[in-house]
Design an enzyme around this catalytic site. Sequence first.
Site, PDB file in Angstrom:
ATOM      1  N   ASP A   1       0.828  -1.216   0.000  1.00  0.00           N
ATOM      2  CA  ASP A   1       0.000   0.000   0.000  1.00  0.00           C
ATOM      3  C   ASP A   1       0.862   1.266   0.000  1.00  0.00           C
ATOM      4  O   ASP A   1       2.077   1.211   0.247  1.00  0.00           O
ATOM      5  CB  ASP A   1      -0.888  -0.046   1.265  1.00  0.00           C
ATOM      6  CG  ASP A   1      -2.232   0.625   1.086  1.00  0.00           C
ATOM      7  OD1 ASP A   1      -2.382   1.436   0.159  1.00  0.00           O
ATOM      8  OD2 ASP A   1      -3.135   0.343   1.897  1.00  0.00           O
TER       9      ASP A   1
ATOM     10  N   ASP B   1     -10.898   2.090  -3.228  1.00  0.00           N
ATOM     11  CA  ASP B   1     -11.407   1.832  -1.883  1.00  0.00           C
ATOM     12  C   ASP B   1     -12.936   1.892  -1.865  1.00  0.00           C
ATOM     13  O   ASP B   1     -13.535   1.673  -0.816  1.00  0.00           O
ATOM     14  CB  ASP B   1     -10.834   2.850  -0.888  1.00  0.00           C
ATOM     15  CG  ASP B   1      -9.554   2.346  -0.252  1.00  0.00           C
ATOM     16  OD1 ASP B   1      -9.228   1.159  -0.442  1.00  0.00           O
ATOM     17  OD2 ASP B   1      -8.883   3.130   0.436  1.00  0.00           O
TER      18      ASP B   1
HETATM   19  C1  DGJ Z   1      -5.935   1.698   1.941  1.00  0.00           C
HETATM   20  C2  DGJ Z   1      -6.321   0.508   1.111  1.00  0.00           C
HETATM   21  O1  DGJ Z   1      -6.835   0.902  -0.112  1.00  0.00           O
HETATM   22  C3  DGJ Z   1      -7.306  -0.339   1.896  1.00  0.00           C
HETATM   23  O2  DGJ Z   1      -7.715  -1.424   1.107  1.00  0.00           O
HETATM   24  C4  DGJ Z   1      -6.660  -0.804   3.156  1.00  0.00           C
HETATM   25  O3  DGJ Z   1      -5.582  -1.653   2.864  1.00  0.00           O
HETATM   26  C5  DGJ Z   1      -6.190   0.393   3.951  1.00  0.00           C
HETATM   27  N1  DGJ Z   1      -5.360   1.268   3.179  1.00  0.00           N
HETATM   28  C6  DGJ Z   1      -5.441  -0.045   5.185  1.00  0.00           C
HETATM   29  O4  DGJ Z   1      -4.915   0.988   5.868  1.00  0.00           O
END
Ligand code: DGJ
Length: 697
Positions: free
Chosen positions: A435, A500
């Site tokens: 991430d 997200d």
């Molecule tokens: C952002 C990501 O897009 C989510 O899927 C998740 O992994 C969160 N970060 C976790 O902090």
Amino acid sequence: MVLEIVPGEAPLWRYWGPKLPEGALPPAPLRDGRTAAPFSLEFDQPLSLFPTFGIGTFGESALLAHRDGRDFAQAFTDTGVRWLEPEQAVAITLTDPVAQLTVEISLSLDPMSDVLTLSSRLTNDGPGVLDVQWLASGVTPLPGSAERVMFPSGRHANEFIACETGLGRAGWRRENRRGLTSHDAFPGAVATLPGATAHGGVAYGAQLAWSGNHLQSIQWLDDAGYQWMAGAWLAPGEVRLATGESLSSPELLATVSEEGWNGVAQNFHAAIRRRMSWPGGSMTPRPVHLNTWEGVYFDHDLAEMQALATTAAELGVERFVLDDGWFHRRTDDCRALGDWHPDADKYPDGLAPLASHVTALGMEFGLWVEPEMINEDSDLFRAHPDWALQIAGRPLLTGRNQLVLDMGRREVGDHLFDALSRLLSTLPIGYLKWDHNRDLTTAGGADGVARYRSQVLGTYALLDRIREAFPQVEIEACAGGGGRIDAGILNRTHRVWTSDCIDARSRVAIQRGFLQFMPPEIMGAHVGAFTAHSTGRSQALAFRAGVAAPGHFGLELNAKILAPAEKAELAQWIALHKAWRGRLHSGRVWLGDAGDSLPWQAHGEADALLLFLYRIEPSTLRRPPTLRLPMLDRGRVYRVLRVDPPDPHGHPMLSAPALDAMRADGLEVHGAWLAEVGLPIPPMQAETSAVFSVTAL
Ligand code: DGJ
């Protein structure tokens, strides 16, 4: 594409467009067909492969550079041509003996995808430091008749939204200075000639293989055409080449199709597929995921996690991904990034008990990390506050409460490699979700110089190192969802977290924007909770699953608490996805719109397709329109079957014998009929989907 080599200058662009028959070459040199223009230079400078500023070109320059203010104007007057593969790949070396610069331009045309890959490499051959402000990856012509440009835009949790604008003399320009690919300015676009549609007409596409700052522009030239250019955007002072040093641009992927923007998408899909580097050399069936994030957030408990894994395995899940919240003192998003070892309260015996539980269930174990980040409240920051990007005298600007490590520093890369290696070598980890949850600001190194470019290269180097040391591990690129999706990161990763936002209704548009540039098998697509966390809207399971099904499918909810009937329905969708993923993830994709708020997409080849139909809004018509499938073979007969599990909670809809037949043995329809008149489609409530297989007999 046709380039004209002219002594004493950079090659001139003659043609970049739909395929011409063998031997269809220009009748005469370009300038033989151009008259002098009043009040213009005696020296006529048409668009070249590498237009430069100051000596007869008035359009945008492919290079902006100087040596202490001098050598600001460049002209490349010597050309060397080196064929790497006849008629497919060539390296063109251009030299400016006055400014003492060399540029090598690589052009490689892949006949399997019809994608042209361009890149450039600039070398400072002269005395003194060359300050480089801009180096284009490539410059291509675009016909003056081009009238529209489509480009994805948006924000976190609503990225890849297709935006369109007319092209005119003011041209079009997108810049990204967020330090990573960004949610709002994907580095790619599609430009169309008049009459182009989703399925036909001439469309051009370009996308940059780069995960950092970028610039793309389409600029009107005064000889009735456009130039299209893209490259990495450089911060002031970021690139200063000493004598003998070089700067390599990222690659630019460009394509043209006579089959509209679906043709462009299919070319890009083919090219990306050929660029991907899979463990073992080729893609295996994409395992169905359960990702823990929206199901539990930071609330980790070993027994609960094991129970969730057990439920997931019962439903047919094949890879269990432990998201954020597992590491030392990570109770919320304010702390702990940088301290990559398990939290002793949540996991007293480390992650091994969970990982072995997962693997004993026959699933692969995946782990979330955010290596490039650091919280001020972390042991790592307390030990190495200088490792964070910063500018002396300026405040540390946080984003999601975090700072960014200077990935250009060797000790940072080494530290992260060691931390990740420790996890990868002590646990049965088959997958990393990597991430990156903030944009870059005050991105200076210890010397006070901008670090954007080295940040991208440092991350690429770390990914490459991890891939080399742990070649069996797959990696997902995530950046708050779709903030780092590009052909550069995909050279070293295997999946992206598209957004997200798991709201299925929003996802239809997000995924369509994505599929214009990237293939479906890398598109992370999950079934979320009944009420989507990002939008607050609620949707039936059948719609959530129907929207996620074409991508790299997964679940992102607390599956343990589902009612038995919901579990059974979800298991049916997982089985459906598994049955069809071979076709979904190797074939072509057509995106279409039946009107009346009915977008559709078809995956496969013209003789065997899986067709997804989404009704977004309630119909405004008494009867739904028929659905035309223009890609089908007009000489064959097809059997159409409806294959999605019936929605047990759906409102009963009116049916008719042909619709019933599609639910039974299938409806036989001629391809020409389907192409010209269309498939009868069922009445559908808003926010529902229907899935059909369309197979030639
Ligand atoms: C952002 C990501 O897009 C989510 O899927 C998740 O992994 C969160 N970060 C976790 O902090």
